[in-house]
Write an enzyme that holds these catalytic residues in place. Structure first.
Site, PDB file in Angstrom:
ATOM      1  CG  ASP A  35      -2.139   0.839   1.102  1.00 33.10           C
ATOM      2  OD1 ASP A  35      -1.931   2.442   1.032  1.00 33.10           O
ATOM      3  OD2 ASP A  35      -2.867   0.754   1.281  1.00 33.10           O
ATOM      4  CE1 TYR A  83     -13.787   3.247  -8.822  1.00 31.89           C
ATOM      5  CE2 TYR A  83     -15.663   3.227  -8.721  1.00 31.89           C
ATOM      6  CZ  TYR A  83     -14.809   2.164  -8.160  1.00 31.89           C
ATOM      7  OH  TYR A  83     -15.083   1.649  -7.334  1.00 31.89           O
ATOM      8  CE  LYS A 131     -11.961  -0.523  -8.477  1.00 30.56           C
ATOM      9  NZ  LYS A 131     -11.276  -1.298  -8.187  1.00 30.56           N
ATOM     10  CG  PHE A 138      -8.975  -5.284  -1.217  1.00 36.82           C
ATOM     11  CD1 PHE A 138     -10.263  -4.831  -1.841  1.00 36.82           C
ATOM     12  CD2 PHE A 138      -7.815  -6.111  -0.790  1.00 36.82           C
ATOM     13  CE1 PHE A 138     -10.491  -6.256  -1.097  1.00 36.82           C
ATOM     14  CE2 PHE A 138      -8.529  -7.148  -0.964  1.00 36.82           C
ATOM     15  CZ  PHE A 138      -9.611  -7.463  -0.818  1.00 36.82           C
ATOM     16  CB  THR A 177     -16.898  -0.804  -8.168  1.00 39.29           C
ATOM     17  OG1 THR A 177     -18.304  -0.031  -8.324  1.00 39.29           O
ATOM     18  CG2 THR A 177     -16.208  -0.449 -10.070  1.00 39.29           C
ATOM     19  NE  ARG A 218     -24.717  13.659  -6.149  1.00 42.57           N
ATOM     20  CZ  ARG A 218     -23.825  13.117  -4.863  1.00 42.57           C
ATOM     21  NH1 ARG A 218     -22.919  12.780  -4.089  1.00 42.57           N
ATOM     22  NH2 ARG A 218     -24.575  11.715  -5.338  1.00 42.57           N
TER      23      ARG A 218
END
Length: 327
Positions: free
Chosen positions: A31, A140, A144, A71, A115, A282
């Site tokens: 990490d 994003y 993925k 992750f 995701t 939004r």
């Protein structure tokens, strides 16, 4: 097994690491601490403070890893719209470096943290299944999805066995005598911890973005899944990999809760009034996003143990108070 957990100092990675240790596995963590926390790493775990781009320094043939749980990624959908290059670099280029290292080291197993964002707005009606066509609405989700496609190709070209787990809305916390683990992003972008901050008086207001959607109470509906149930799914996925095969599973409760329902439960759990300010919709917010996890239940034998929204929020509130008390 000897396992490498990339992003293991983060929210979900640290909780999965705890579950792996409890199951008797040997774990090492990589990490860069850009969003993770050093104190999430157990004392008995070897820690490598490195960028995901440098994973080949750890994942060597000599190291003898039996599997990787990946992750290490950027996860803020809103940020990805403003800084897409950051998501291409970390999520795609970083994952490519990982896949190259996995292949060079002959690692046989990979579990990828994917995701529900790959589905975008979903089908409009009904539950999102693994057959729902991907249609990401932000970089994003696109990044993925790109990694999922890369993994499929890598498995087709080798004996790598991989599982991608497409989470819906992870929430809650892992509470134990060894210490509590939960969400502490900075800045926070997730609904439940933001609502808890407002309930605690650490945020001036809670913004409710739109109350005129075509739903029973006019607010968006999401599928929340307890982070410990996610951790259980990772252990099951690790044992379900098959050489040369890439499998994909959705992980959710199959129950949708509206933003107003979340607010009501936060008020019930915390005993706070929770001030709410209505704000305009939004752009890009999907109306209803709820998972079908039937495939994971059938093939992995996975059943969520903490599907109740009250239990999820109660654990998150306990962690929030614990974390606030030690800061």
């Amino acid at each position: 097994m000897k396992l490498l957990v990339t992003g293991g100092a983060g929210y979900i990675g640290s909780i999965v690491t705890r579950a792996l240790l409890a199951a008797g596995h040997e774990v090492e963590i990589l990490d860069d601490l850009s969003t993770g926390h050093r104190d999430n790493v157990p004392a008995e775990v070897a820690f490598h403070e490195l960028s995901i781009h440098d994973v080949a320094r750890v994942l060597t043939p000599e190291a003898g890893f039996d599997g990787v749980l990946h992750f290490g990624a950027k996860i803020a959908a809103g940020e990805s719209v403003i800084k897409p290059e950051l998501y291409w670099d970390t999520n795609i280029r970083g994952s490519l470096a990982l896949l190259e290292a996995v292949r060079a080291a002959g690692v046989p197993k990979l579990v990828f943290s994917s995701t529900a964002a790959v589905y975008g707005d979903g089908p409009g009606e009904g539950l999102i299944t693994e057959q729902t066509p991907p249609a990401p609405t932000n970089p994003y989700g696109s990044s993925k999805l790109a990694v999922d496609l890369m993994i499929t190709a890598a498995c087709g070209a080798s004996d790598l066995g991989a599982v991608s787990l497409r989470y819906f809305n992870a929430a809650g916390a892992s509470l134990s005598d060894a210490g509590h683990l939960g969400e502490r992003h900075d800045p926070e972008t997730h609904l439940i911890p933001i609502a808890l901050q407002a309930a605690a008086g650490d945020r001036d207001e809670f913004l409710l973005f739109g109350d005129d959607y075509d739903t029973p109470d006019g607010t968006c509906i999401r599928d929340y899944i307890h982070v410990e149930d996610l951790a259980t799914a990772h252990l099951l996925a690790l044992g379900h990999t098959a050489p040369g095969r890439h499998q994909i599973f959705n992980l959710g409760n199959g129950n949708g809760y509206s933003n107003k329902q979340v607010i009501d439960v936060v008020r019930e759990v915390t005993g706070a009034k929770l001030p709410v300010t209505l704000a305009p919709r939004r752009e890009g917010d999907a109306v209803v996003v709820v998972a079908s996890s039937e495939k994971a239940r059938r093939e992995l034998g996975w059943t969520p143990a903490k599907a109740d929204l009250h239990a999820i929020i109660a654990d998150a509130w306990t962690f929030y108070q614990y974390d606030k008390g030690r800061s």
